[in-house]
Design a protein around this motif. Structure first.
Motif, PDB file in Angstrom:
ATOM      1  N   GLU A 102     -30.413 -15.277 -40.849  1.00 25.95           N
ATOM      2  CA  GLU A 102     -30.839 -14.983 -39.479  1.00 25.95           C
ATOM      3  C   GLU A 102     -32.343 -15.163 -39.324  1.00 25.95           C
ATOM      4  N   LEU A 103     -33.120 -14.779 -40.317  1.00 20.21           N
ATOM      5  CA  LEU A 103     -34.574 -14.959 -40.254  1.00 20.21           C
ATOM      6  C   LEU A 103     -34.945 -16.429 -40.162  1.00 20.21           C
ATOM      7  N   ALA A 104     -34.258 -17.254 -40.929  1.00 17.54           N
ATOM      8  CA  ALA A 104     -34.530 -18.696 -40.886  1.00 17.54           C
ATOM      9  C   ALA A 104     -34.219 -19.242 -39.503  1.00 17.54           C
ATOM     10  N   THR A 105     -33.093 -18.765 -38.946  1.00 12.86           N
ATOM     11  CA  THR A 105     -32.712 -19.207 -37.586  1.00 12.86           C
ATOM     12  C   THR A 105     -33.738 -18.742 -36.559  1.00 12.86           C
ATOM     13  N   LEU A 106     -34.172 -17.490 -36.719  1.00 13.65           N
ATOM     14  CA  LEU A 106     -35.166 -16.950 -35.781  1.00 13.65           C
ATOM     15  C   LEU A 106     -36.490 -17.690 -35.871  1.00 13.65           C
ATOM     16  N   GLU A 107     -36.887 -18.066 -37.078  1.00 14.20           N
ATOM     17  CA  GLU A 107     -38.139 -18.805 -37.255  1.00 14.20           C
ATOM     18  C   GLU A 107     -38.065 -20.160 -36.551  1.00 14.20           C
ATOM     19  N   ARG A 108     -36.892 -20.819 -36.721  1.00  8.67           N
ATOM     20  CA  ARG A 108     -36.731 -22.118 -36.052  1.00  8.67           C
ATOM     21  C   ARG A 108     -36.745 -21.928 -34.527  1.00  8.67           C
ATOM     22  N   ARG A 109     -36.028 -20.897 -34.083  1.00 12.61           N
ATOM     23  CA  ARG A 109     -35.979 -20.617 -32.645  1.00 12.61           C
ATOM     24  C   ARG A 109     -37.360 -20.297 -32.102  1.00 12.61           C
ATOM     25  N   GLN A 110     -38.126 -19.520 -32.840  1.00 13.97           N
ATOM     26  CA  GLN A 110     -39.480 -19.178 -32.403  1.00 13.97           C
ATOM     27  C   GLN A 110     -40.351 -20.413 -32.319  1.00 13.97           C
ATOM     28  N   GLY A 111     -40.214 -21.320 -33.266  1.00 12.66           N
ATOM     29  CA  GLY A 111     -40.999 -22.556 -33.252  1.00 12.66           C
ATOM     30  C   GLY A 111     -40.688 -23.398 -32.024  1.00 12.66           C
ATOM     31  N   ILE A 112     -39.385 -23.485 -31.703  1.00  6.74           N
ATOM     32  CA  ILE A 112     -38.982 -24.256 -30.516  1.00  6.74           C
ATOM     33  C   ILE A 112     -39.527 -23.609 -29.241  1.00  6.74           C
ATOM     34  N   LEU A 113     -39.395 -22.288 -29.165  1.00 13.72           N
ATOM     35  CA  LEU A 113     -39.878 -21.567 -27.977  1.00 13.72           C
ATOM     36  C   LEU A 113     -41.389 -21.699 -27.817  1.00 13.72           C
ATOM     37  N   GLU A 114     -42.117 -21.629 -28.920  1.00 15.16           N
ATOM     38  CA  GLU A 114     -43.575 -21.736 -28.851  1.00 15.16           C
ATOM     39  C   GLU A 114     -43.999 -23.142 -28.443  1.00 15.16           C
ATOM     40  N   ASP A 115     -43.270 -24.151 -28.918  1.00 17.38           N
ATOM     41  CA  ASP A 115     -43.560 -25.529 -28.489  1.00 17.38           C
ATOM     42  C   ASP A 115     -43.311 -25.685 -26.994  1.00 17.38           C
ATOM     43  N   ASP A 116     -42.184 -25.108 -26.537  1.00 15.46           N
ATOM     44  CA  ASP A 116     -41.882 -25.176 -25.104  1.00 15.46           C
ATOM     45  C   ASP A 116     -42.947 -24.428 -24.293  1.00 15.46           C
ATOM     46  N   LEU A 117     -43.402 -23.282 -24.826  1.00 13.99           N
ATOM     47  CA  LEU A 117     -44.433 -22.512 -24.134  1.00 13.99           C
ATOM     48  C   LEU A 117     -45.732 -23.302 -24.051  1.00 13.99           C
ATOM     49  N   LEU A 118     -46.082 -23.978 -25.134  1.00 13.01           N
ATOM     50  CA  LEU A 118     -47.298 -24.786 -25.128  1.00 13.01           C
ATOM     51  C   LEU A 118     -47.212 -25.881 -24.074  1.00 13.01           C
ATOM     52  N   GLU A 119     -46.044 -26.502 -23.962  1.00  7.29           N
ATOM     53  CA  GLU A 119     -45.854 -27.546 -22.956  1.00  7.29           C
ATOM     54  C   GLU A 119     -45.976 -26.963 -21.548  1.00  7.29           C
ATOM     55  N   LEU A 120     -45.379 -25.782 -21.354  1.00 10.23           N
ATOM     56  CA  LEU A 120     -45.483 -25.118 -20.048  1.00 10.23           C
ATOM     57  C   LEU A 120     -46.930 -24.781 -19.712  1.00 10.23           C
ATOM     58  N   MET A 121     -47.690 -24.298 -20.716  1.00  9.61           N
ATOM     59  CA  MET A 121     -49.084 -23.945 -20.482  1.00  9.61           C
ATOM     60  C   MET A 121     -49.909 -25.168 -20.120  1.00  9.61           C
ATOM     61  N   GLU A 122     -49.617 -26.300 -20.766  1.00 13.64           N
ATOM     62  CA  GLU A 122     -50.333 -27.544 -20.461  1.00 13.64           C
ATOM     63  C   GLU A 122     -50.022 -27.993 -19.029  1.00 13.64           C
TER      64      GLU A 122
END
Length: 245
Positions: A102-122
């Motif tokens: 679950e931690l590995a899945t959460l880490e991947r999910r967090q990475g995707i969400l943070e990338d999406d957030l960065l795109e939204l911020m841009e």
């Protein structure tokens, strides 16, 4: 109809005043500032609509950013909980394996969400710049509208002053004319725009048509106090030494 030749000549002064009043009326209707104001108002409305649309996009992005941040916080909270469970050593081997997965899945999910957030911020940064530009454009359009309105008001005030002054002049001038002559003059002016005009170089000063021999002959034969009119336009023909008779 008869009228003193000197009185008839004063009709030219009255006609000059009426011509100026007509120009005032025409200019009031056709001030270039009126068209400028209409265009400026259209531009202001367009800029306002554009600003509202961009601000709406910015609001939507702010909401998306907040939702994305909330989801990232939730993932981080779940990750922190799992790590604490693992560090406590109170779970069995199978549950430990599940937590690691679950931690590995959460880490991947967090990475995707943070990338999406960065795109939204841009995107948000770009839209925010568009909002600033749209506000400046709207301010400039409003300044253009205000400037045109000021110039229109100044022009109208000048025209109003001229009209008031010349209307007063006309009121004083008309007191010196016989009623029947003034009625004839006003009726002709209302119908054709010019009530009286000078005969000059064989031409009617109102319609600018050259008088033929017959008309000229009638003018020559007419008594000096006879009120004569142009056969073409009906204007009262005022005869002076410039008339070539």
């Amino acid at each position: 109809m008869k009228a003193d030749p000197a009185v008839q000549r004063r009709l030219l002064d009255l006609a000059e005043v009426d011509a100026e009043l007509a120009r005032v009326t025409h200019r009031r209707r056709t001030l270039p500032e009126i068209a400028e104001i209409a265009e400026a108002e259209r531009q202001v409305r367009a800029k306002q609509d554009a600003l509202v649309a961009i601000e709406t996009t910015l609001t939507d992005l702010d909401r998306d950013v907040k939702r994305q941040e909330t989801e990232i916080d939730q993932v981080r909270a779940r990750e922190e909980r799992d790590r604490k469970l693992m560090q406590a050593g109170s779970v069995g081997a199978k549950q430990l394996t599940d937590l690691e997965h679950e931690l590995a899945t959460l880490e991947r999910r967090q990475g995707i969400l943070e990338d999406d957030l960065l795109e939204l911020m841009e995107r948000r940064e770009a839209v925010e710049a568009d909002v600033s530009y749209a506000r400046v454009a709207l301010d400039k359009s409003r300044e253009t509208l205000e400037d045109a309105a000021r110039r229109r008001d100044t022009a109208l005030a000048d025209l109003e002053s001229t009209e008031t002054r010349r209307t007063a002049d006309r009121s004083m001038m008309t007191k010196g004319f016989p009623d029947d002559l003034l009625k004839l003059y006003d009726r002709q002016r209302e119908q054709r725009g010019i009530g009286a005009a000078l005969v000059q170089s064989r031409r009617c000063g109102a319609c600018r048509i050259e008088l033929d021999r017959s008309a000229m002959s009638k003018l020559k034969e007419a008594a000096a106090d006879e009120v004569v009119r142009c056969e073409e336009c009906g204007a009262i023909l005022v005869r002076t030494s410039e008339s070539g008779l």
